[in-house]
Scaffold this motif. Structure first.
Motif, mmCIF file in Angstrom:
data_model
loop_
_atom_site.group_PDB
_atom_site.id
_atom_site.type_symbol
_atom_site.label_atom_id
_atom_site.label_comp_id
_atom_site.label_asym_id
_atom_site.label_seq_id
_atom_site.Cartn_x
_atom_site.Cartn_y
_atom_site.Cartn_z
ATOM 1 N N LEU A 35 0.821 -1.205 0.000
ATOM 2 C CA LEU A 35 0.000 0.000 0.000
ATOM 3 C C LEU A 35 0.859 1.262 0.000
ATOM 4 N N ASP A 49 -0.409 4.099 0.713
ATOM 5 C CA ASP A 49 -0.926 4.783 1.895
ATOM 6 C C ASP A 49 -1.518 3.732 2.829
ATOM 7 N N ASP A 109 -3.297 3.847 5.271
ATOM 8 C CA ASP A 109 -4.668 4.120 5.701
ATOM 9 C C ASP A 109 -5.673 4.019 4.551
ATOM 10 N N ASN A 110 -5.161 3.729 3.357
ATOM 11 C CA ASN A 110 -6.041 3.629 2.186
ATOM 12 C C ASN A 110 -5.880 2.253 1.540
ATOM 13 N N THR A 148 -7.129 0.928 -0.916
ATOM 14 C CA THR A 148 -7.195 0.883 -2.382
ATOM 15 C C THR A 148 -5.914 1.396 -3.040
ATOM 16 N N SER A 149 -4.957 1.905 -2.253
ATOM 17 C CA SER A 149 -3.733 2.493 -2.822
ATOM 18 C C SER A 149 -2.681 1.416 -3.056
#
Length: 502
Positions: free
Chosen positions: A372, A374, A376-377, A379-380
């Protein structure tokens, strides 16, 4: 058939002290018993090896004692002992970890060697635990017959100050050479020539191309720039600079009448570092594929509009259109600086596309793809929602730059070998065989370039394993015998491991 001699791993060398618990001090080696072995017209009494990491015995991303003693020059030196060869001294590391320290602090970028870890459930390379004991500021007393310096480019061999510890902070020195340079202003070639070698091997130039390739082409092709002091660390050396430097090296080495052998450079794009990670390693279920295609719809639509407007052609539209499907083999998304820059028209139309089989993903990308960008994301996902940066992929255009430089360097090496009447080892052709059909051994096994299991390369995917180095040593021996009429014992590859186990 010539008798094959099982070479001892520790041969004819002067040992430095070491402190790692894994290291044992070998017994003083005994020269092979002469069995019609002869030097021919060569004189092996003082053999000096000049080069970079391949000469030093570097493997598994580090330099360490076992690797140094399994270097191809040390194998050659042992073979030479059967025909009048002398001792062979090595600037040994302090342990079998490989990490360097400076002032007692770990030196960034020079970590411990790689080992296979099964902690994740599947084997993966990780750095061996422990604190390396090799302190760069502890200067060794030479001279040393193995003058291989990991990281050295051709022009570094003749660069004063490359072993000056004061230059480390500005990147103008090499910590491996700092350890055994005869003085702060010494040069590698000067220290080699000062030993008055009677025989030498020279294998240099790999790093003039390799660092550009392993960085995913992040450097600059410096063809036309004759000032190497202006080059970046990942740049390709100008072929004229390479030719001039190489000629100067051979002038110095042969001025006192030394004989020798030189080797050309392998096609680095065929090594495991570039052949292990496929261009399409992304598994997707149907729902995720639909989600991703929706996310890229605006990008694809914008490209289609610009193609209709004549700003890109149909081929580029097809190349840049991104599409995923349910399955195990979706191609990664990457940035490509050679695509038409459309961001002035629409900032969202960045230079990205999906990889094809012509792209080479670097070995280290396999732990990056799917991570990832990010935390916290969710989908990244790198390589899927977030395109891979230049450092992770060697594109066809970048491969062409590597190939062109390799061809020019190799033409120089072969031409100068003829001019100076030296033996010539076609390492490029030999390693192509290792990568294609493999090399069959006497026990029925085959050494290949398959990562981790092929036996020819170490876990860094760039440097040979000890068994791979033994095969290269035999190629050198073949050329030496043919060129100088020598009869020398071969190296037995089965005496050397294809992969260090811890």
């Amino acid at each position: 058939m010539k008798k094959i001699l099982a070479l001892m791993a520790f041969s004819g060398m002067l040992l430095s002290s070491c402190s790692d618990d894994d290291v044992t001090t070998p017994e003083e080696p005994t020269a092979p018993t002469p069995e019609n072995f002869t030097a021919g017209s060569a004189d092996f009494s003082n053999y000096v090896a000049i080069g970079n990491s391949l000469t030093a015995g570097y493997s598994d991303s580090a330099l360490f004692i076992d690797g140094q003693t399994a270097s191809y020059p040390n194998m050659l030196a042992t073979s030479f002992m059967a025909a009048g060869g002398g001792s062979f001294s090595i600037p040994l590391m302090a342990d079998n970890l490989g990490g360097l320290t400076l002032g007692g602090q770990a030196l960034t970028g020079f970590g411990n060697r790689l080992i296979l870890s099964f902690a994740s459930g599947s084997p993966s390379p990780v750095a061996k635990d422990g604190a390396g004991a090799t302190e760069v500021s502890t200067i060794l007393s030479g001279p040393f017959n193995n003058m291989g310096v990991p990281g050295a480019k051709s022009f570094h061999l003749a660069a004063p100050g490359y072993g000056n510890i004061q230059n480390l902070a500005v990147g103008a020195a090499n910590p491996y050479y700092v350890r055994f340079a005869t003085s702060p202003d010494a040069t590698i070639i000067g220290d080699a020539v000062a030993q008055s070698p009677t025989f030498f091997t020279l294998w240099i130039g790999n790093n003039d191309i390799l660092s550009y390739a392993t960085s995913g082409g992040a450097g600059v092709d410096q063809e036309g720039n004759l000032d190497p002091t202006t080059y970046g660390g990942n740049d390709i050396t100008d072929p004229m600079v390479f030719a001039g430097v190489y000629d100067g090296l051979l002038q110095g080495l042969t001025a006192g009448g030394a004989q020798g052998v030189v080797a050309n450079l392998p096609d680095v794009t065929t090594i495991p570092y570039f052949t292990t990670v496929p261009h399409n390693p992304v598994p997707l279920d149907a729902d995720t594929a639909v989600l991703l295609n929706g996310a890229y719809a605006a990008y694809n639509g914008g490209l289609a509009q610009l193609q209709l407007a004549g700003l890109i052609d149909e081929d580029e539209l097809e190349r840049r259109t991104i599409a995923f499907e349910a399955g195990e083999t979706n191609a990664v998304v990457l940035l490509d600086e050679d695509l038409t820059d459309l961001t002035a028209i629409d900032p969202a139309l960045i230079n990205m596309r999906q990889a094809t089989e012509d792209d080479l993903l670097v070995l280290t990308s396999r732990s990056f793809i799917g991570s990832l960008a990010d935390p916290d994301n969710p989908t990244s996902i790198n390589g899927v929602a977030i395109p891979l940066a230049d450092q992770w992929v060697l594109t066809p255009e970048e491969q062409a730059a590597v190939s062109a430089a390799t061809e020019k360097y190799n033409a120089t090496i072969e031409g100068l070998a003829t001019r100076y009447d030296l033996g010539f080892v076609d390492a490029n052709a030999f390693l192509q065989v290792v990568g294609s059909t493999g090399i069959d051994l006497s026990d029925g096994s085959t050494v290949t370039a398959t990562y981790a299991t092929g036996g020819g390369f170490s876990l860094d995917g760039v440097h040979p394993s000890p068994r791979g180095y033994s095969l290269l040593a035999n190629e050198f021996l073949k050329v030496i015998e043919e060129k100088y009429g020598a009869n020398l014992p071969d190296v037995e590859p089965l005496e050397y491991t294809g992969l260090y186990i811890d």
